[in-house]
Write a protein that holds these residues in place. Structure first.
Motif, PDB file in Angstrom:
ATOM      1  N   LYS A   1       0.830  -1.203   0.000  1.00  0.00           N
ATOM      2  CA  LYS A   1       0.000   0.000   0.000  1.00  0.00           C
ATOM      3  C   LYS A   1       0.868   1.258   0.000  1.00  0.00           C
ATOM      4  O   LYS A   1       0.621   2.195  -0.763  1.00  0.00           O
ATOM      5  N   GLU A   2       1.887   1.253   0.862  1.00  0.00           N
ATOM      6  CA  GLU A   2       2.724   2.458   1.008  1.00  0.00           C
ATOM      7  C   GLU A   2       3.565   2.740  -0.229  1.00  0.00           C
ATOM      8  O   GLU A   2       3.650   3.868  -0.711  1.00  0.00           O
ATOM      9  N   LYS A   3       4.225   1.709  -0.710  1.00  0.00           N
ATOM     10  CA  LYS A   3       5.220   1.913  -1.770  1.00  0.00           C
ATOM     11  C   LYS A   3       4.624   1.836  -3.173  1.00  0.00           C
ATOM     12  O   LYS A   3       5.040   2.547  -4.081  1.00  0.00           O
ATOM     13  N   LEU A   4       3.672   0.927  -3.359  1.00  0.00           N
ATOM     14  CA  LEU A   4       3.186   0.687  -4.720  1.00  0.00           C
ATOM     15  C   LEU A   4       1.764   1.199  -4.958  1.00  0.00           C
ATOM     16  O   LEU A   4       1.332   1.285  -6.107  1.00  0.00           O
ATOM     17  N   GLY A   5       1.034   1.473  -3.876  1.00  0.00           N
ATOM     18  CA  GLY A   5      -0.364   1.898  -4.062  1.00  0.00           C
ATOM     19  C   GLY A   5      -1.253   0.732  -4.467  1.00  0.00           C
ATOM     20  O   GLY A   5      -2.198   0.884  -5.234  1.00  0.00           O
ATOM     21  N   LEU A   6      -0.939  -0.442  -3.927  1.00  0.00           N
ATOM     22  CA  LEU A   6      -1.735  -1.639  -4.210  1.00  0.00           C
ATOM     23  C   LEU A   6      -2.178  -2.258  -2.898  1.00  0.00           C
ATOM     24  O   LEU A   6      -1.580  -2.003  -1.854  1.00  0.00           O
ATOM     25  N   ARG A   7      -3.196  -3.087  -2.949  1.00  0.00           N
ATOM     26  CA  ARG A   7      -3.597  -3.784  -1.725  1.00  0.00           C
ATOM     27  C   ARG A   7      -4.106  -5.178  -2.069  1.00  0.00           C
ATOM     28  O   ARG A   7      -4.463  -5.457  -3.233  1.00  0.00           O
ATOM     29  N   LEU A   8      -4.139  -6.014  -1.040  1.00  0.00           N
ATOM     30  CA  LEU A   8      -4.610  -7.390  -1.205  1.00  0.00           C
ATOM     31  C   LEU A   8      -5.989  -7.524  -0.583  1.00  0.00           C
ATOM     32  O   LEU A   8      -6.202  -7.127   0.566  1.00  0.00           O
ATOM     33  N   VAL A   9      -6.922  -8.070  -1.352  1.00  0.00           N
ATOM     34  CA  VAL A   9      -8.287  -8.242  -0.860  1.00  0.00           C
ATOM     35  C   VAL A   9      -8.614  -9.735  -0.846  1.00  0.00           C
ATOM     36  O   VAL A   9      -8.492 -10.401  -1.884  1.00  0.00           O
ATOM     37  N   PRO A  10      -8.994 -10.289   0.323  1.00  0.00           N
ATOM     38  CA  PRO A  10      -9.387 -11.709   0.331  1.00  0.00           C
ATOM     39  C   PRO A  10     -10.634 -11.909  -0.534  1.00  0.00           C
ATOM     40  O   PRO A  10     -11.573 -11.106  -0.477  1.00  0.00           O
ATOM     41  N   ALA A  11     -10.613 -12.930  -1.332  1.00  0.00           N
ATOM     42  CA  ALA A  11     -11.748 -13.202  -2.229  1.00  0.00           C
ATOM     43  C   ALA A  11     -11.753 -14.684  -2.555  1.00  0.00           C
ATOM     44  O   ALA A  11     -10.888 -15.446  -2.096  1.00  0.00           O
ATOM     45  N   LYS A  12     -12.745 -15.079  -3.317  1.00  0.00           N
ATOM     46  CA  LYS A  12     -12.794 -16.452  -3.834  1.00  0.00           C
ATOM     47  C   LYS A  12     -12.914 -16.373  -5.341  1.00  0.00           C
ATOM     48  O   LYS A  12     -13.837 -15.738  -5.849  1.00  0.00           O
ATOM     49  N   ASP A  13     -11.993 -17.006  -6.049  1.00  0.00           N
ATOM     50  CA  ASP A  13     -11.974 -16.951  -7.508  1.00  0.00           C
ATOM     51  C   ASP A  13     -11.915 -18.364  -8.068  1.00  0.00           C
ATOM     52  O   ASP A  13     -11.370 -19.264  -7.422  1.00  0.00           O
ATOM     53  N   PRO A  14     -12.429 -18.548  -9.285  1.00  0.00           N
ATOM     54  CA  PRO A  14     -12.261 -19.863  -9.921  1.00  0.00           C
ATOM     55  C   PRO A  14     -10.812 -20.071 -10.348  1.00  0.00           C
ATOM     56  O   PRO A  14     -10.223 -19.209 -10.999  1.00  0.00           O
ATOM     57  N   ILE A  15     -10.258 -21.174  -9.933  1.00  0.00           N
ATOM     58  CA  ILE A  15      -8.852 -21.486 -10.199  1.00  0.00           C
ATOM     59  C   ILE A  15      -8.783 -22.867 -10.851  1.00  0.00           C
ATOM     60  O   ILE A  15      -9.531 -23.759 -10.467  1.00  0.00           O
ATOM     61  N   GLU A  16      -7.906 -23.014 -11.799  1.00  0.00           N
ATOM     62  CA  GLU A  16      -7.707 -24.351 -12.379  1.00  0.00           C
ATOM     63  C   GLU A  16      -6.865 -25.175 -11.420  1.00  0.00           C
ATOM     64  O   GLU A  16      -5.802 -24.732 -10.977  1.00  0.00           O
ATOM     65  N   VAL A  17      -7.353 -26.370 -11.101  1.00  0.00           N
ATOM     66  CA  VAL A  17      -6.586 -27.264 -10.228  1.00  0.00           C
ATOM     67  C   VAL A  17      -6.450 -28.624 -10.906  1.00  0.00           C
ATOM     68  O   VAL A  17      -7.306 -29.028 -11.687  1.00  0.00           O
ATOM     69  N   LEU A  18      -5.368 -29.284 -10.608  1.00  0.00           N
ATOM     70  CA  LEU A  18      -5.120 -30.628 -11.121  1.00  0.00           C
ATOM     71  C   LEU A  18      -5.483 -31.616 -10.022  1.00  0.00           C
ATOM     72  O   LEU A  18      -4.927 -31.546  -8.926  1.00  0.00           O
ATOM     73  N   VAL A  19      -6.431 -32.499 -10.307  1.00  0.00           N
ATOM     74  CA  VAL A  19      -6.851 -33.481  -9.316  1.00  0.00           C
ATOM     75  C   VAL A  19      -6.197 -34.820  -9.666  1.00  0.00           C
ATOM     76  O   VAL A  19      -6.381 -35.336 -10.766  1.00  0.00           O
ATOM     77  N   ILE A  20      -5.421 -35.328  -8.743  1.00  0.00           N
ATOM     78  CA  ILE A  20      -4.720 -36.596  -8.983  1.00  0.00           C
ATOM     79  C   ILE A  20      -5.682 -37.743  -8.704  1.00  0.00           C
ATOM     80  O   ILE A  20      -6.185 -37.891  -7.590  1.00  0.00           O
ATOM     81  N   ASP A  21      -5.956 -38.532  -9.729  1.00  0.00           N
ATOM     82  CA  ASP A  21      -6.832 -39.690  -9.557  1.00  0.00           C
ATOM     83  C   ASP A  21      -6.037 -40.917  -9.133  1.00  0.00           C
ATOM     84  O   ASP A  21      -6.512 -41.746  -8.371  1.00  0.00           O
ATOM     85  N   ARG A  22      -4.833 -41.019  -9.663  1.00  0.00           N
ATOM     86  CA  ARG A  22      -4.039 -42.212  -9.359  1.00  0.00           C
ATOM     87  C   ARG A  22      -2.577 -41.927  -9.651  1.00  0.00           C
ATOM     88  O   ARG A  22      -2.260 -41.255 -10.631  1.00  0.00           O
ATOM     89  N   ILE A  23      -1.712 -42.445  -8.802  1.00  0.00           N
ATOM     90  CA  ILE A  23      -0.279 -42.329  -9.053  1.00  0.00           C
ATOM     91  C   ILE A  23       0.418 -43.457  -8.289  1.00  0.00           C
ATOM     92  O   ILE A  23      -0.059 -43.877  -7.228  1.00  0.00           O
ATOM     93  N   GLU A  24       1.479 -43.965  -8.868  1.00  0.00           N
ATOM     94  CA  GLU A  24       2.206 -45.065  -8.229  1.00  0.00           C
ATOM     95  C   GLU A  24       3.668 -44.669  -8.055  1.00  0.00           C
ATOM     96  O   GLU A  24       4.192 -43.889  -8.854  1.00  0.00           O
ATOM     97  N   ARG A  25       4.293 -45.271  -7.045  1.00  0.00           N
ATOM     98  CA  ARG A  25       5.731 -45.034  -6.877  1.00  0.00           C
ATOM     99  C   ARG A  25       6.460 -45.600  -8.090  1.00  0.00           C
ATOM    100  O   ARG A  25       6.105 -46.665  -8.597  1.00  0.00           O
ATOM    101  N   PRO A  26       7.504 -44.910  -8.541  1.00  0.00           N
ATOM    102  CA  PRO A  26       8.214 -45.415  -9.728  1.00  0.00           C
ATOM    103  C   PRO A  26       9.189 -46.527  -9.364  1.00  0.00           C
ATOM    104  O   PRO A  26       9.545 -46.699  -8.198  1.00  0.00           O
ATOM    105  N   THR A  27       9.601 -47.253 -10.377  1.00  0.00           N
ATOM    106  CA  THR A  27      10.682 -48.219 -10.185  1.00  0.00           C
ATOM    107  C   THR A  27      11.996 -47.474 -10.416  1.00  0.00           C
ATOM    108  O   THR A  27      12.223 -46.970 -11.526  1.00  0.00           O
ATOM    109  N   PRO A  28      12.833 -47.360  -9.389  1.00  0.00           N
ATOM    110  CA  PRO A  28      14.077 -46.596  -9.587  1.00  0.00           C
ATOM    111  C   PRO A  28      14.975 -47.260 -10.625  1.00  0.00           C
ATOM    112  O   PRO A  28      14.949 -48.477 -10.790  1.00  0.00           O
ATOM    113  N   ASN A  29      15.750 -46.456 -11.323  1.00  0.00           N
ATOM    114  CA  ASN A  29      16.720 -47.019 -12.278  1.00  0.00           C
ATOM    115  C   ASN A  29      17.978 -46.157 -12.285  1.00  0.00           C
ATOM    116  O   ASN A  29      17.985 -45.064 -11.762  1.00  0.00           O
TER     117      ASN A  29
END
Lengths: 464, 115
Positions: free
Chosen positions: A436-464
């Motif tokens: 606010k002081e230096k840039l003249g901007l502020r942060l406002v809490p809100a709720k926005d639509p965000i793209e998220v990646l939903v993991i359905d399945r994942i397995e540990r890898p076989t190390p090599n």
């Protein structure tokens, strides 16, 4: 997805017995949203109708009362009044006919244009090296998933396209001189529920993906996961938790953008090193930085699909964010000319101590007083939001300033969060205060639509 | 335990596929649908209606349990997982089907020899 399809499906779900509906309606609606592209609405309607018949017949045959349905009074209960109805006059009949025809036409038109308002939820499966045609099944064809046949990528219709469709819809009507109907139809369509364009889009390409020629995956002691590991010939990289690796490969900026998955995603650390094919290596040198990053992400997504058997999909979720907006006093930084665009083949920028920042770059450091200092030259507000978002950490910061230009930022310092006592300047402002002081901007809490990646399945890898 | 498992046999194709899908770990509804399609090479697909019909029965029979409740606040979806009884039932059904397959193969071979 077609709004009408969604509404029809929800109607079918609502017609189920209350006990079933209350337990599974939400999940059925969510699954419909996910599956409608791949399965086709017709199959899902038939499936829901079958379920409807089975549930009601099971309930009737069992004879058990529906425990959740509230008892309703009979429709025949109440007081009765005798109405002496008289025949309608021709004028009343004509007016009624006109009014009902107009209403039907309006409803039909509104339904025909409303689908463009609802952008599809993109579904992305972890990519493999299978050809793009295999990863884009037509509706009604088997959905290829998993390690054998790769994965489906469906690109969302953008909100812009949706609005464009509304704009053009009236021109598709026959020009029979009835101008009022399209106008009113558009007005009605404008009131249809719209889904705002999601923020913080993930990287899920629709074309064929390139893969590493060969990749090694080695488990590493998680305690060393933050230190760099030197690789021959001279390259070095940092071991990562797989959740961080997934974030990088899908372009997720904030941890809440990757949802689900087992605990080991956060705990196990791996050293992953992929060898880029020689022909691609030379092509990468001629690309812009952004294109190089995209190519690397594609190879990482390919590796995740092949070695970790990752299956995931993209959803748009409404999440808590901070919106970066102008403060009341107005912006306190001045706009500068935009940074020149990087050209393909430009050498990577390497900064040495004491060098001035090149245009379009930003650097955050800690000074000798323990304060965090951000310096930027000709940077966009989106870049600033992303950078300070990493400092705050608990929720994403989304640029809502409305300033598309570039800005220089100097002397922007703040006391780090949760560490105010550690600085030698007790009066130093917090990050929101400094904004606010230096840039003249502020942060406002809100709720926005965000793209998220939903993991359905994942397995540990076989190390090599 | 085995006696309990036998009571649930034979399983319908949808039930068998749902149980089979959950052998890999907990999944939400759409995850189960995808896994069923994957297991059958896309030849057998179930919709949400069929899925939750079966899940309702499996939940009440104790073959499947909810591993994560839904949370509309966070958008978390319900997840389901196999119970020990569900595992036993699946194993018993696979044994039964193996016997049927053996018998079917033998019958087909005999029919081919006769013709």
């Amino acid at each position: 997805m077609h709004t009408l399809h969604r509404r029809l499906y929800r109607l079918l779900v609502r017609l189920h017995p209350a006990a079933f509906r209350n337990e599974f309606a939400r999940e059925m609606a969510l699954d419909f949203e996910d599956a409608v592209q791949a399965y086709g609405p017709g199959c899902l309607f038939l499936d829901a109708t079958g379920s409807l018949a089975r549930q009601w017949s099971a309930r009737i045959l069992s004879g058990a009362p529906d425990p959740i349905s509230a008892p309703r009074p009979s429709l025949l209960a109440g007081n009765y009044v005798i109405v002496h109805d008289e025949a309608f006059t021709p004028l009343e009949l004509g007016r009624g006919l006109l009014a009902s025809t107009a209403m039907l036409a309006l409803c039909a038109f509104a339904l025909s244009v409303s689908p463009g308002h609802s952008p599809d939820l993109p579904i992305v499966y972890a990519a493999s090296s299978a050809p793009a045609t295999d990863r884009n099944p037509e509706p009604g064809t088997p959905l290829s998933t998993g390690e054998s046949s790769g994965s489906g990528v469906k690109v969302a219709q953008s909100a812009v396209a949706a609005f464009a469709q509304i704009e053009t819809a009236p021109t598709m009507l026959p020009s029979n001189g009835s101008a009022a109907i399209p106008t009113l139809g558009c007005a009605l369509a404008g009131f249809a529920p719209t889904q705002p364009k999601p923020e913080l889009l993930l990287f899920h390409p629709s074309g064929p993906l390139t893969s590493y020629e060969v990749a090694t995956i080695k488990p590493i002691d998680p305690n060393t996961a933050s230190s760099m590991v030197r690789l021959p010939p001279g390259a070095s990289l940092s071991p990562l938790s797989i959740r961080r690796y997934i974030m990088n490969s899908y372009g997720a900026i904030y941890p809440p953008q990757v949802v689900g998955g087992p605990d080991w995603l956060n705990k196990d650390a791996y050293l992953i090193h992929g060898k880029v094919p020689d022909d691609l290596e030379s092509a990468l040198q001629k690309m812009t930085r952004e294109d190089r990053i995209d190519q690397t992400r594609m190879m990482e997504q390919c590796l995740l699909a092949d070695r970790f058997h990752l299956q995931a999909h993209v959803e748009t979720r409404v999440l808590p964010v901070y919106e970066l907006v102008p403060a009341k006093g107005g912006l306190k930084i001045t706009e500068v000319p935009a940074a020149p665009e990087r050209k393909p083949g430009d050498p990577p920028m390497i900064l040495h101590p004491g060098d001035p920042l090149p245009p379009g770059t930003l650097m955050t450091t800690s000074d000798s007083n323990g304060l965090r200092v951000l310096e930027g030259r000709a940077i966009k507000m989106q870049v600033l939001a992303r950078s300070i978002g990493n400092e705050i950490g608990d929720r994403p910061i989304v640029d809502h300033t409305g300033f598309p230009g570039s800005f220089d930022i100097t002397g922007f310092a703040w006391a780090p969060l949760g560490d105010a006592g550690a600085t030698s300047e007790p009066d130093a402002p917090s990050l929101p205060g400094a904004l606010k002081e230096k840039l003249g901007l502020r942060l406002v809490p809100a709720k926005d639509p965000i793209e998220v990646l939903v993991i359905d399945r994942i397995e540990r890898p076989t190390p090599n | 335990m085995k006696v309990d498992a036998q009571q649930h046999l034979p399983l319908s194709p949808a039930t068998l596929h749902v149980l089979l899908a959950l052998t890999g770990g907990e999944l939400h509804g759409y995850g189960i649908m995808l896994e069923v399609a994957r297991q059958s090479g896309g030849q057998y697909k179930i919709g949400p209606g069929t899925l939750y019909d079966n899940l309702k029965k499996l939940l009440s029979a104790g073959l499947v349990e909810e591993s994560q409740p839904e949370d509309p606040e966070t958008g978390a979806r319900r997840k389901f997982q196999l119970t020990t009884l569900g595992n036993d039932v699946l194993a018993a059904e696979v044994d039964r089907l193996s016997g049927v397959l053996r018998h079917a193969r033998r019958s087909i071979r005999l029919a081919e020899r006769r013709s």
